[in-house]
Write a protein that holds these residues in place. Structure first.
Motif: not given
Length: 192
Positions: A28-31, A178-179, A184-189
């Protein structure tokens, strides 16, 4: 080229590069680095010319082959300091692909070589148009939409549509960088 076309070309090139060299799809960071690198020449030059009238044309500092190495070395230094050199490679490859496709646009039937697009300050493409950023964008965008609606399915339009579908498929095959990170970030929150 349009911004999404620069992004599409850069993403395809970097995805192929990452798979060949790192044996994995882009992160994602590379994208994100690809996205930024593919747009930075226009994000610098178009406002300088069209909004602030500092330069005469939308092909100047950001498009200059004399400035690009300095920018890429600075990005490399920052990425190295942060321990993530592939980000610098993603940015540099995308930046370079932007310049190459501004010299010759393979998606347009009427395209011809324009080396002056990258030779600032020695040379720049001629310009006779003035107005703000939104004026320019609207003029070019409506001309493009008119081409799409009235020209029928030309080889150029078919190539652009094919590129769009191919890039979307490649991005999905790569795991939707990225998506997927955002999800993953959203689910972890939600779990926290």
């Amino acid at each position: 080229m349009w911004p999404w076309e620069h992004l599409a070309v850069a993403y395809v090139l970097y995805s192929l590069f990452a798979k060949a060299v790192f044996r994995r799809p882009p992160t994602g960071r590379e994208a994100i680095a690809v996205g930024l690198g593919s747009q930075i020449p226009d994000l610098v030059d178009k406002p300088l010319a069209w909004t602030f009238e500092i330069t005469e044309t939308g092909y100047s500092i950001g498009h200059s082959i004399f400035v690009v190495p300095v920018v890429c070395l600075a990005v490399y230094a920052v990425a190295t300091r942060r321990g993530d050199r592939p980000l610098a490679g993603a940015f540099a490859l995308a930046y370079g692909s932007h310049l190459v496709t501004d010299i010759y646009d393979p998606l347009r039937e009427s395209s011809r070589l324009k080396p002056s697009a990258v030779l600032w300050p020695l040379e720049s493409p001629p310009t006779g148009d003035h107005g703000g950023f939104l004026d320019h964008f609207a003029r070019y965008f409506f001309r493009y939409v008119n081409e799409l609606l009235t020209g029928g399915l030309t080889p150029s339009i078919a190539l652009q549509l094919g590129l769009g579908v191919a890039v979307l498929a490649l991005w999905l095959i790569d795991g939707a960088p990225i998506a997927a990170d955002g999800w993953r970030w959203f689910r972890a929150r939600l779990r926290a």
